[in-house]
Design a protein around this motif. Sequence first.
Motif, PDB file in Angstrom:
ATOM      1  N   PRO A   8      17.899  40.328  54.782  1.00 44.59           N
ATOM      2  CA  PRO A   8      16.768  40.389  54.792  1.00 44.59           C
ATOM      3  C   PRO A   8      16.186  41.660  53.863  1.00 44.59           C
ATOM      4  O   PRO A   8      16.957  42.529  53.351  1.00 44.59           O
ATOM      5  CB  PRO A   8      16.478  40.975  55.902  1.00 44.59           C
ATOM      6  CG  PRO A   8      17.614  40.455  56.953  1.00 44.59           C
ATOM      7  CD  PRO A   8      18.854  40.650  55.952  1.00 44.59           C
ATOM      8  N   ALA A   9      15.015  41.325  53.218  1.00 46.25           N
ATOM      9  CA  ALA A   9      14.451  42.148  52.340  1.00 46.25           C
ATOM     10  C   ALA A   9      14.064  43.696  52.767  1.00 46.25           C
ATOM     11  O   ALA A   9      13.897  44.464  52.131  1.00 46.25           O
ATOM     12  CB  ALA A   9      13.269  41.453  51.568  1.00 46.25           C
ATOM     13  N   ARG A  14      20.809  51.732  53.271  1.00 47.94           N
ATOM     14  CA  ARG A  14      22.077  52.200  54.031  1.00 47.94           C
ATOM     15  C   ARG A  14      22.662  51.355  54.962  1.00 47.94           C
ATOM     16  O   ARG A  14      23.880  51.016  54.883  1.00 47.94           O
ATOM     17  CB  ARG A  14      21.883  53.527  54.715  1.00 47.94           C
ATOM     18  CG  ARG A  14      21.291  54.780  53.865  1.00 47.94           C
ATOM     19  CD  ARG A  14      20.629  55.891  54.625  1.00 47.94           C
ATOM     20  NE  ARG A  14      19.289  55.441  55.034  1.00 47.94           N
ATOM     21  CZ  ARG A  14      18.380  56.125  55.606  1.00 47.94           C
ATOM     22  NH1 ARG A  14      18.581  57.397  55.955  1.00 47.94           N
ATOM     23  NH2 ARG A  14      17.143  55.671  55.876  1.00 47.94           N
ATOM     24  N   MET A  15      21.962  50.364  55.564  1.00 43.55           N
ATOM     25  CA  MET A  15      22.442  49.401  56.535  1.00 43.55           C
ATOM     26  C   MET A  15      22.970  48.469  55.624  1.00 43.55           C
ATOM     27  O   MET A  15      24.026  47.765  55.724  1.00 43.55           O
ATOM     28  CB  MET A  15      21.339  49.028  57.283  1.00 43.55           C
ATOM     29  CG  MET A  15      21.600  47.734  58.149  1.00 43.55           C
ATOM     30  SD  MET A  15      23.038  48.267  59.458  1.00 43.55           S
ATOM     31  CE  MET A  15      23.081  46.807  60.256  1.00 43.55           C
ATOM     32  N   ASN A  52      25.252  39.637  58.862  1.00 40.28           N
ATOM     33  CA  ASN A  52      24.079  38.918  58.329  1.00 40.28           C
ATOM     34  C   ASN A  52      23.002  39.978  58.287  1.00 40.28           C
ATOM     35  O   ASN A  52      21.740  39.714  57.960  1.00 40.28           O
ATOM     36  CB  ASN A  52      23.500  37.613  58.919  1.00 40.28           C
ATOM     37  CG  ASN A  52      24.449  36.395  58.146  1.00 40.28           C
ATOM     38  OD1 ASN A  52      24.488  36.096  56.824  1.00 40.28           O
ATOM     39  ND2 ASN A  52      25.526  35.989  59.060  1.00 40.28           N
ATOM     40  N   GLY A  53      23.173  41.093  58.863  1.00 41.09           N
ATOM     41  CA  GLY A  53      22.058  42.177  59.029  1.00 41.09           C
ATOM     42  C   GLY A  53      21.166  42.082  60.105  1.00 41.09           C
ATOM     43  O   GLY A  53      20.214  42.716  59.966  1.00 41.09           O
ATOM     44  N   LYS A  54      21.422  41.248  61.021  1.00 43.16           N
ATOM     45  CA  LYS A  54      20.462  41.169  62.072  1.00 43.16           C
ATOM     46  C   LYS A  54      20.631  41.835  63.221  1.00 43.16           C
ATOM     47  O   LYS A  54      19.682  42.253  64.037  1.00 43.16           O
ATOM     48  CB  LYS A  54      20.819  39.627  62.626  1.00 43.16           C
ATOM     49  CG  LYS A  54      20.344  38.435  61.590  1.00 43.16           C
ATOM     50  CD  LYS A  54      20.970  36.969  62.366  1.00 43.16           C
ATOM     51  CE  LYS A  54      20.699  35.942  61.234  1.00 43.16           C
ATOM     52  NZ  LYS A  54      20.987  34.597  61.862  1.00 43.16           N
TER      53      LYS A  54
END
Length: 285
Positions: A8-9, A14-15, A52-54
Amino acid sequence: MSRWSGLPASLDQRMRQLVVQLRRLKDHSGLSLAALAARTPYSKSSWERYLNGKKLPPAGAVEALARLCGADVTRLLALHEVAAQAWSAGRPVPEARPPVPRVAPVAPAAPDPPGRSGPSPRAAGDEATLPAVHTVPGAGRQVPLGPLVLGALAVLVVALPVLRPWQDQLAAGRGTGAAMAGRALGAAPEFTSRPGETFDCRVRRQGGALYAGHSRTGTTVLGGGAEGWDVVEAQCLLRRHGYDPGVVDGLVGGRTLRAVKRLQAGSGLPTDGIVGPGTWKALRR
């Protein structure tokens, strides 16, 4: 090599760095999401959200993946700690709603006697003794302020004796006493250190592990220059194991680093001077 979807933009840098490192480890291992779920305590859908950064992966998932792939656990946990701070800072805090006061219903006024119309006559000075009224929002009625004020005062009278000892503890002392008083209400006081100030070490064994009463962490990464209650805890435990960290001041200096390396060497750990999960286990034993 897996084909990953774009992150996600809005994801914090850091994440993003942590997720990219986890993806590389997963690709290098050749394990599928189902294989990861079979070899770790985390489900396939959980790994899909983590990679997936969710969702922020827990420290246990990061450590498990690092050990499966033979990666540097301490480095990955340090990245996770930084990402966790960014994740917490980016989540909005819900606005608190003020409580709606609960009031007793007001009895209707008695009707005038037969044959009398208009307001009842009052003696001189009656207007000054009438109670003030307050309109309750959404209730559509007015109630006397007297019972509300008396109720609030009663709550304060009951609460003050309970709050007073805690306030006295925080004002009178720092170190272990102040930390434990803060934790009784759910959080330790903010760590501050004055030049020359030291803290008490009261190490006890609880549930098979050693604790000095300043922190219960087992994952926080501490390197040179770190400070805080976690450092105080580590210094107390180093002293308990016979490795002198110098003064217990909550600051990682040269003597504390040397004491950590001696503990790591005696425990068969990499002697990097960084307190990570493995070093915490040795300290808690």
